[in-house]
Design a protein around this motif. Structure first.
Motif, short mmCIF file in Angstrom:
data_model
loop_
_atom_site.label_atom_id
_atom_site.label_comp_id
_atom_site.label_asym_id
_atom_site.label_seq_id
_atom_site.Cartn_x
_atom_site.Cartn_y
_atom_site.Cartn_z
N THR A 195 -18.95 -41.00 4.50
CA THR A 195 -19.21 -41.49 5.86
C THR A 195 -19.59 -40.37 6.82
O THR A 195 -19.95 -40.65 7.97
N THR A 233 -17.64 -38.23 8.26
CA THR A 233 -16.72 -38.28 9.39
C THR A 233 -15.51 -37.37 9.13
O THR A 233 -15.20 -37.06 7.97
N LYS A 252 -17.63 -38.17 14.16
CA LYS A 252 -18.82 -38.02 13.34
C LYS A 252 -19.14 -36.53 13.21
O LYS A 252 -19.18 -35.81 14.21
N GLU A 274 -21.88 -35.16 12.68
CA GLU A 274 -23.11 -34.81 13.37
C GLU A 274 -22.84 -34.46 14.84
O GLU A 274 -23.59 -33.69 15.45
N ASP A 275 -21.72 -35.01 15.38
CA ASP A 275 -21.35 -34.67 16.76
C ASP A 275 -20.86 -33.23 16.86
O ASP A 275 -20.78 -32.67 17.97
#
Length: 337
Positions: free
Chosen positions: A225, A227, A254, A256-257
């Motif tokens: 995921t 995460t 996340k 990507e954050d």
């Protein structure tokens, strides 16, 4: 994409709170092939006791049979022992390592490129669970914690295993982030303290963050995921370019954050299966017969030596037979003529 999981434990790897974390991690596996790496505490005098304590915890609290992988010293191990260690890591799907010294662990693991083996575990949907000192080794860089805290070594970064790159993050990992053992002086940030951490951050190349994990807390990174979930008593913390973001217990972030980019992981080339030596039953029978003939012959020589009064030779033969598991019973000996 890999469904592997990387779990970073701030501390308390055998505590009740982390038992729930381990149990949750194990639900990802149909059948666990678990191993414990003793390298981080391999320099200590109590390696057997430490290993037994960890294995007993996993057995009692999680009903998990965990194999102990022994590599205490890179220089003290043969090339074959190092390769066997690496192969055993790759064949497992639950790799645990915990307390000890980050700098000592790195001196053993970096020359053998352990990072490729851990990456292979993640690529094959396995779990890497590192706590405390072991977790500190997984970043791009690692602080020599005890050298700074105990020995007064100057501030510097060591090269880390950089397993975090496998999950797309370029960062340092700091367990024991909220440590308060010092009471009237700062032992947080993995015993480095906030002031010294800020100085160390200024020494990092641009774009490298710091992932802090509180004690008795886990940052669980799921590659399926992409995460990170915070579990346990405390929080996780992301530091980058002077900004600190705190993630509360039970929050999900996340990757990507945090600036992560998804990566396709590839396992190390497939290993050959362990060699199993198969011996035909007729070979075993023939071997036993040959051993019996040899024992009979030695007994005859021994009897002759005794009859001639050569008791020293007879005793040596008796001892050799006894060591081989042959029962020797002496009778009366006629006086030599």
């Amino acid at each position: 994409m890999s469904r592997g999981v990387l779990a970073l434990l701030g501390s308390g790897e055998t505590g009740p709170g982390m038992t729930r974390v381990h149990r949750g991690l194990l639900t990802h596996l149909d059948e666990a092939r678990a191993v414990n790496l003793n390298t981080p505490f391999g320099f200590q005098e109590n390696v057997p006791q430490m290993t037994e304590k960890l294995l007993a915890y996993f057995s009692t609290s999680l009903h998990l049979d965990m194999a102990a992988l022994d590599l205490r010293s890179f220089d003290g191990a043969t090339a074959e022992q190092r390769q066997n260690f690496k192969d055993a890591v790759r064949r497992s799907n639950y790799v645990f390592a915990g307390p000890g010294s980050p700098s000592y662990a790195l001196r053993q693991w970096l020359p053998m490129n352990l990072s490729e083996d851990l990456t292979s575990v993640l690529a094959q949907d396995g779990i890497v669970c590192f706590s405390s000192a072991a977790a500190t080794t997984l970043g791009h860089y690692t602080p020599p914690v005890y050298e700074i805290y105990k020995s007064g070594t100057g501030l510097e970064w060591l090269e880390g295993l950089d397993l975090m790159a496998a999950v797309g993050l370029d960062c340092v990992v700091l367990p024991h982030y909220d440590n308060a053992e010092g009471r009237d002086y700062d032992t947080s940030r993995c015993y480095i303290g906030e002031r010294r951490l800020r100085l160390l951050e200024e020494m990092l190349p641009g774009g490298i963050g710091v992932l802090g994990v509180d004690e008795h807390t886990a940052a669980v990174i799921d590659l399926a995921t992409m995460t990170m979930t915070v579990k346990g008593k405390g929080e996780a913390h992301w530091r980058l370019d002077g900004k600190v973001t705190d993630f509360a217990n039970a929050s999900e972030v996340k990757l990507e954050d945090l600036g992560a980019h998804a990566r396709e992981l590839a396992p190390v080339a497939e290993l050959a299966p362990p060699i199993v030596n198969v011996v035909d039953e007729s070979e075993i029978i023939a071997l036993r017969a040959a051993q019996e003939r040899l024992a009979d012959a030695l007994n005859a020589i021994r009897a002759a030596a005794r009859s001639q009064g050569q008791y020293a030779i007879a005793d040596e033969i008796r001892d050799a037979l006894s060591a081989a598991g042959v029962v020797v019973r002496d009778g009366a000996v006629a006086a030599p003529q």
